[in-house]
Design a protein around this motif. Structure first.
Motif, mmCIF file in Angstrom:
data_model
loop_
_atom_site.group_PDB
_atom_site.id
_atom_site.type_symbol
_atom_site.label_atom_id
_atom_site.label_comp_id
_atom_site.label_asym_id
_atom_site.label_seq_id
_atom_site.Cartn_x
_atom_site.Cartn_y
_atom_site.Cartn_z
ATOM 1 N N ASP A 161 30.116 26.338 41.010
ATOM 2 C CA ASP A 161 30.063 24.879 40.283
ATOM 3 C C ASP A 161 28.720 24.351 41.281
ATOM 4 O O ASP A 161 28.565 23.089 41.054
ATOM 5 N N ALA A 162 28.058 25.003 42.279
ATOM 6 C CA ALA A 162 27.127 24.373 42.995
ATOM 7 C C ALA A 162 26.116 23.688 42.619
ATOM 8 O O ALA A 162 25.552 22.516 42.559
ATOM 9 N N ALA A 163 25.540 24.337 41.159
ATOM 10 C CA ALA A 163 24.336 23.562 40.524
ATOM 11 C C ALA A 163 24.878 22.393 39.761
ATOM 12 O O ALA A 163 24.120 21.452 39.848
ATOM 13 N N GLU A 164 25.839 22.375 39.087
ATOM 14 C CA GLU A 164 26.541 21.335 38.346
ATOM 15 C C GLU A 164 26.881 20.256 39.268
ATOM 16 O O GLU A 164 26.648 18.941 39.064
ATOM 17 N N LYS A 165 27.225 20.543 40.433
ATOM 18 C CA LYS A 165 27.547 19.530 41.528
ATOM 19 C C LYS A 165 26.502 18.796 41.923
ATOM 20 O O LYS A 165 26.460 17.498 42.117
ATOM 21 N N GLU A 166 25.585 19.445 42.300
ATOM 22 C CA GLU A 166 24.114 18.994 42.813
ATOM 23 C C GLU A 166 23.642 17.938 41.613
ATOM 24 O O GLU A 166 23.207 16.950 41.980
ATOM 25 N N GLY A 167 23.549 18.391 40.348
ATOM 26 C CA GLY A 167 23.232 17.682 39.250
ATOM 27 C C GLY A 167 24.054 16.184 39.172
ATOM 28 O O GLY A 167 23.440 15.201 38.974
ATOM 29 N N LEU A 168 25.215 16.449 39.286
ATOM 30 C CA LEU A 168 26.011 15.220 39.295
ATOM 31 C C LEU A 168 26.128 14.207 40.191
ATOM 32 O O LEU A 168 26.240 13.067 40.106
ATOM 33 N N GLU A 169 25.701 14.966 41.360
ATOM 34 C CA GLU A 169 25.493 13.934 42.721
ATOM 35 C C GLU A 169 24.319 13.000 42.239
ATOM 36 O O GLU A 169 24.338 11.987 42.739
ATOM 37 N N LYS A 170 23.252 13.672 41.903
ATOM 38 C CA LYS A 170 22.041 13.082 41.691
ATOM 39 C C LYS A 170 22.354 11.964 40.451
ATOM 40 O O LYS A 170 21.678 10.716 40.465
ATOM 41 N N LEU A 171 22.927 12.455 39.507
ATOM 42 C CA LEU A 171 23.204 11.649 38.162
ATOM 43 C C LEU A 171 23.931 10.440 38.491
ATOM 44 O O LEU A 171 23.806 9.379 37.914
#
Length: 420
Positions: free
Chosen positions: A348-358
């Protein structure tokens, strides 16, 4: 699908550098030409109209539906410059009109909300289970649907040039149904990182927003904001209901005044008195009839002013609901982000990174754009409504004073010398 202005200049000539290309996923939301030039005057929507409601029957399932003609017109270097149709190779010289049902407007708003989470999108007029085919209701809904599209167009220019919006104003029935399903499938696959890329491009000139700081503990602040909006919604609803009741009361008063007026003005009594050789002084009756007639007119003005307050309050109620949606968008992103943080799985690392930024971007948009837009409109609209209402009430009060007080005082002044 492509969205191109009908000009001799190719849009690609004005694009260069890293903004010249979009990721395939990002291109689902906005075409490359629009995304990189969305603030170009040549691409702006000139007007959008909703008119000509039409009733027709559907065989399966058997039902009667109403459609509305939707026409979009775009600004351009020439008076006849319009958007190109989404149909390959087809060019429209005149505005392209399409017929849409109310459910199509619901689809449009849903898709815009999916394309641009965290932005305040105006609400549609509510559904009505019974009486939705009556002429007065259809006429009112038609006007409100146009108001909805006008507000969408004026909210952010790029919203009116998103794939769902252009599809909505250009495709006819069968092609529209087919493309709707395609867009729904594509939007379901949009990743948080794509939305971040979209907003960074769209707000790239808004340096104050992108460089702004965010609260250290945003969750509590956003929760407080949502609670405030929910409570405000209750109060605004109460204002709208009370104003509507008062408007109806003044309508009844006006109706009764006219009814009394018609009875007072009945000439049969005067005719009987005349036939019986009885001398009558009808001055009082005539004066009362005149006063009641004028009072009825003023009560109608009172009804109209309170009805306007009810409409303004209903509009604010809808905007408050839309603002709650904006706040909820961030809360849903943050909730998912917190869940990923707790699980801490590598997949889930990629999704988490995207959600952090979003999460950060949506928070900045919430505080520096949407809340400011909502609150400024709320305050300005209230001030305008209050000023107009107060001026109307003063004028009505002055007129009523002239009807019932000033004329009577004038008569008393005339009689004083006789009494002396």
């Amino acid at each position: 699908p492509r969205l191109l202005p009908l000009t001799s200049e190719s849009p690609s000539r004005t694009m260069s550098g890293p903004d010249a290309t979009n990721s395939p996923a990002l291109d689902i939301l906005l075409s490359k030409e629009v995304l990189n030039q969305w603030d170009n005057e040549r691409l702006k929507i000139k007007k959008v109209t909703v008119s000509d409601p039409e009733t027709f029957k559907i065989q399966f399932p058997p039902q009667v539906v109403i459609t509305y003609m939707v026409v979009m017109d775009a600004k351009g270097a020439r008076a006849d410059e319009k958007y190109e149709s989404l149909d390959p190779g087809a060019v429209e010289v005149k505005p392209k009109g399409v017929r849409r049902r109310y459910s199509d407007f619901v689809w449009l708003r849903t898709m815009i909300r999916r394309c641009f989470p965290g932005l305040l999108i105006p609400l549609l007029p509510p559904k009505k289970a019974f009486g939705n085919k009556e002429h007065a209701f259809v006429k009112s809904r038609c006007a409100k649907l146009q108001e909805f599209l006008e507000r969408v167009v004026s909210r952010y220019e790029f919203i009116a040039r998103s794939r769902p919006f252009i599809l909505f104003v250009t495709k006819h029935e069968e092609a529209f149904k087919k493309e709707k399903k395609r867009i729904e499938r594509l939007l379901a696959k949009i990743e948080p990182s794509t939305r971040c890329e979209l907003y960074e491009k769209l707000f790239k000139n808004n340096k104050g927003l992108l460089s702004s700081e965010i609260p250290k503990d945003p969750s509590d602040i956003v929760h407080f904001m949502k609670t405030f909006l929910e409570e405000s919604k209750v109060h605004i609803s109460s204002v709208a209901t009370s104003a509507a009741i008062m408007a109806d009361d003044f309508k009844q008063i006006s109706s009764h005044a006219h009814r009394i007026n018609s009875n007072v003005g009945d000439s049969k009594g005067a005719e009987l008195a005349s036939d019986a050789k009885i001398e009558t002084d009808l001055t009082g009756r005539v004066l009362l009839k005149t006063r009641l007639e004028r009072m009825g007119e003023e009560m109608e003005r009172m009804r109209a002013s309170h009805d306007r307050i009810a409409r303004d309050a209903s509009r604010e109620f809808d905007d408050t609901k839309a603002m709650i949606e904006v706040v909820t968008d961030w809360q849903l992103v943050y909730k998912r982000l917190e869940a990923l943080r707790r699980s801490n799985k590598e997949k889930d690392a990629a999704e988490k990174e995207g959600l952090e930024k979003l999460s950060v971007l949506l928070l900045k948009i919430l505080f520096h754009e949407e809340l400011k837009f909502y609150w400024t409109n709320k305050i300005n609209r209230f001030k305008d409504a209050h000023d107009q209402f107060a001026a109307e009430q003063l004028k009505i009060a002055e007129t009523l004073s002239q009807i019932w007080v000033c004329e009577e005082n004038s008569k008393l002044e005339e009689k004083k010398p006789e009494a002396l």
